[in-house]
Design a protein around this motif. Structure first.
Motif: not given
Length: 199
Positions: A171-176, A184-185, A192-195
């Motif tokens: 996980i940490i290495y793939s975040l690069r 992810l963004k 956030r858009l989902l009610p």
């Protein structure tokens, strides 16, 4: 990994000369042989113990400290050898890793451009995070007096170095990775858009 990061950041022009195939094979072979010798010594000492009481280990896996708790014979030699090997392997490997990162930090601070510092730091920060998790839990578990040893606490701490660290590693290495960051963004933006649930 620490030596590889050290060579890449502190000696970038000589990296291919330093990290030759024979050097990598030598480092890997040295670690494997050392680990096998250490395991053979502990296994040989464990074979000399008597176990007459319970055969149920109060742990997630067969580790030396919980196994010594089950022994009905004198375990002082085993405990001494375990402590010596834990200090040698735990402190020395942690010390070597931290020393390489001190050299890396010193080199990073000498870099003039902010972008260069950021790139160099991102190269080694993920490894440092994983190493910190691993060494802190291992040193807590193995390098302390047997009088303060608690099987229940150690079962929880062992999850850090046996489960959490290997899970965090990819996980940490793939975040690069830029594609992972973008996904992810996108994912967090959609969530956030989902009610939310209606009350």
């Amino acid at each position: 990994m620490a030596f590889d990061r050290y060579a890449a950041i502190c000696h970038p022009l000589e990296y291919t000369l330093i990290m030759r195939k024979d050097v990598c094979i030598g480092i890997a072979a040295g670690v494997w042989v050392t680990g096998m010798v250490n395991s053979a010594v502990h296994a040989g000492l464990m074979l000399q113990l008597s176990f007459h009481n319970s055969n149920i280990i109060n742990h997630f896996f067969c580790d030396i400290p919980p196994l010594l708790k089950l022994a009905s014979s004198d375990t002082s030699i085993n405990e001494s050898m375990t402590f010596v090997s834990d200090v040698i392997f735990g402190i020395c490997s942690c010390g070597l890793t931290l020393t390489s990162y001190l050299f890396i930090m010193r080199t990073i601070l000498k870099i003039r451009s902010t972008e260069g510092k950021k790139k160099a730091f991102s190269t080694c920060s993920s490894h440092l995070i994983v190493v910190s998790f691993y060494f802190s839990s291992v040193i807590y578990t193995y390098i302390r007096p047997s009088s303060v040893y608690s099987l229940d606490k150690d079962k929880l701490v062992s999850l850090l170095y046996s489960v959490v660290t290997p899970v965090l590693n990819p996980i940490i290495y793939s975040l690069r990775n830029k594609e992972v960051k973008k996904a992810l963004k996108t994912l967090t933006g959609k969530s956030r858009l989902l009610p939310g649930p209606q009350a």
